[in-house]
Design a protein around this motif. Structure first.
Motif, mmCIF file in Angstrom:
data_model
loop_
_atom_site.group_PDB
_atom_site.id
_atom_site.type_symbol
_atom_site.label_atom_id
_atom_site.label_comp_id
_atom_site.label_asym_id
_atom_site.label_seq_id
_atom_site.Cartn_x
_atom_site.Cartn_y
_atom_site.Cartn_z
ATOM 1 N N GLN A 1 17.071 37.323 77.820
ATOM 2 C CA GLN A 1 17.727 36.901 76.584
ATOM 3 C C GLN A 1 17.530 37.981 75.537
ATOM 4 O O GLN A 1 16.411 38.457 75.328
ATOM 5 N N HIS B 1 20.576 23.791 67.768
ATOM 6 C CA HIS B 1 21.973 24.201 67.895
ATOM 7 C C HIS B 1 22.879 23.010 67.608
ATOM 8 O O HIS B 1 22.733 21.951 68.202
ATOM 9 N N SER C 1 12.294 29.122 77.630
ATOM 10 C CA SER C 1 11.203 29.538 76.762
ATOM 11 C C SER C 1 10.592 30.817 77.309
ATOM 12 O O SER C 1 10.871 31.203 78.447
ATOM 13 N N GLN D 1 11.854 23.753 68.890
ATOM 14 C CA GLN D 1 12.724 24.611 68.079
ATOM 15 C C GLN D 1 12.710 24.143 66.625
ATOM 16 O O GLN D 1 12.675 22.938 66.361
ATOM 17 N N LEU E 1 15.710 36.170 66.967
ATOM 18 C CA LEU E 1 15.062 34.908 67.333
ATOM 19 C C LEU E 1 15.622 33.716 66.564
ATOM 20 O O LEU E 1 14.861 32.901 66.054
ATOM 21 N N THR F 1 16.349 30.491 66.851
ATOM 22 C CA THR F 1 16.106 29.416 67.809
ATOM 23 C C THR F 1 16.237 28.052 67.129
ATOM 24 O O THR F 1 15.712 27.062 67.615
ATOM 25 N N GLN G 1 14.105 28.015 73.201
ATOM 26 C CA GLN G 1 15.518 28.139 72.799
ATOM 27 C C GLN G 1 16.379 27.152 73.578
ATOM 28 O O GLN G 1 16.049 26.837 74.734
ATOM 29 N N SER G 2 17.463 26.688 72.990
ATOM 30 C CA SER G 2 18.477 25.945 73.748
ATOM 31 C C SER G 2 19.801 26.029 73.010
ATOM 32 O O SER G 2 19.837 26.312 71.808
ATOM 33 N N LYS H 1 17.895 20.241 70.854
ATOM 34 C CA LYS H 1 16.629 20.961 70.657
ATOM 35 C C LYS H 1 15.810 20.793 71.927
ATOM 36 O O LYS H 1 15.893 19.770 72.605
#
Ligand code: MTE
Ligand code: MO
Length: 383
Positions: free
Chosen positions: A90, A375, A285, A356, A370, A372, A260-261, A347
């Motif tokens: 990533q 979303h 992660s 997150q 970063l 994170t 992260q997602s 999350k």
């Protein structure tokens, strides 16, 4: 710089910068499979793609704080035991565009797809270092101790025309369980030019920037690499630091990735029919920490339901389980009821209990790395 010999790329990629070439797949293409096809794997470059015509004469030099410097040709590297590691890479700049909407940040803009999961094949760095007399599990007490520096043959304008480089602590490099690879294969095929042909480093669990492509030499150094991308980039600053008061020396180079997602089955804004909506995406992660949970909200974060997680289709994922791929992302899936226009949120929580952050404001940083934060996507119901 010379961009006349760039390789062909898949036409569906979103191009975030042309020269150097930076591109990511469509959200839906990204989560269509657990292993990301090479065509749909994000491409992140700081200069032209090097041309290596003669793979017979290509070699990696090993030097620095060692007794006998030597050169390794591809045949030497192929002679070492071959490992395959499923690892997610990533970019630290993933989701930068969203961070820039709060306040402008510097750097190439990315949506949520500067991430991919591949089967990397190659030699373990720990085995390579053993060849030059560095024992496995060489202990280094601090980040400030000896490092293993990777230097590329590519040329980057940020390095004043010098090569791209990065380093990792010697203790990580000599640890077979850290699975650091010198990879010559990606998804069972010869590594292609965009991704580092003929040889690249893969540092699982760490931001993509340390996985140096087109390896030229490896150097054992007394301390962390002093290159631009370790010292003047890819560091996480607090929100109050700006371009006038920045002091790069106050921060460590970023290594592990935080949890992260992102939702990939939906765009930022979606017209939907009221009813059942499929929400799917990825969670990952750093440091080999598995994903304990993925939570979905259909009311902007007031209430949550847990999503199903999987790596292999049909097999339930167990964080840290014997059948789970430690360095790889998990895909998630939930069917939720959306009766009216709303915000859908995801999350993730990793096995260390890291969650997150809710808002992007609290983690805003001038380089836009970063991101994170939770979303969020908008669902607009059609009447
Ligand atoms: N290695 C070299 N030599 N040159 C680069 O520009 N970019 C780094 C890393 N290794 C880079 C490099 C960054 S920032 C990332 S995120 C990953 O490679 C991207 O790897 P990929 O293009 O294979 O996805
Ligand atoms: Mo990156």
């Amino acid at each position: 710089s010379d961009y006349s010999q760039e390789p062909p790329r898949h036409p569906s990629l979103s191009i975030n910068a042309k020269e150097p070439f930076n591109a990511e797949p469509r959200r839906k293409d990204l989560v269509a499979s657990y292993v990301t096809p090479v065509d749909f794997f994000y491409k992140r470059n700081h200069g032209p793609i090097p041309v290596v015509d003669d793979v017979e004469s290509y070699h990696v030099a090993l030097d620095g704080l060692i007794d006998s410097p030597r050169k390794l040709f591809m045949k030497d590297i192929r002679m070492l035991p071959k490992y395959t590691v499923i690892a997610t890479l990533q970019c630290a700049g993933n989701r930068r565009t969203a961070m820039s909407k709060v306040r402008t940040v510097k750097g190439v803009g990315w949506d949520v797809s500067a991430i991919g999961n591949a089967v990397w094949g190659g030699a373990k760095l720990a085995d390579v270092l053993e060849l030059i007399g560095i024992p496995k599990l060489t202990h280094v007490t601090r980040f400030g101790g000896k490092h293993v520096e990777f230097v590329s043959i590519d040329k980057c304008k940020e390095e004043n025309g010098g090569p791209y480089k990065a380093s990792i602590p010697l203790s990580q490099a000599t640890n077979p369980d850290a699975d650091v690879l010198l990879a010559y294969e990606m998804n069972g095929e010869v590594l292609n030019r965009d991704h580092g042909y003929p040889l690249r480093v893969i540092v699982p669990g760490v931001i993509g920037a340390r996985s140096v492509k087109w390896l030229d030499y490896i150097s054992i150094t007394a301390e962390v690499c002093q290159g631009f991308f370790m010292q003047k980039d890819y560091k996480m600053f607090p929100p109050n630091v700006n371009w006038d008061n920045i002091d790069w020396s106050t921060r460590r180079p970023q290594m592990d990735f935080p949890v992260q997602s992102a939702i990939c089955s939906l765009e930022d804004v979606n017209m939907i029919k009221p009813g059942k909506v499929m929400v799917s995406g990825y969670a990952a992660s750093g440091g080999g920490r598995g994903i304990e949970r993925v939570d979905i909200s259909v009311d902007g974060g007031k209430t949550w339901v847990e999503a199903k997680r999987y790596q292999k289709p049909g097999i339930e994922y167990i964080a840290d389980g014997f059948d789970s791929d430690k360095w790889a992302w998990v895909l998630f899936e939930a069917i939720v009821d959306v009766p009216r226009s709303t915000e859908i949120v995801v999350k993730a929580v990793d096995i260390a209990g890291n969650v997150q952050p809710e808002g992007v404001e609290t983690i805003w940083n001038l380089r836009g790395i970063l991101n994170t934060s939770w979303h969020r996507v908008q669902a607009r119901c059609m009447e």
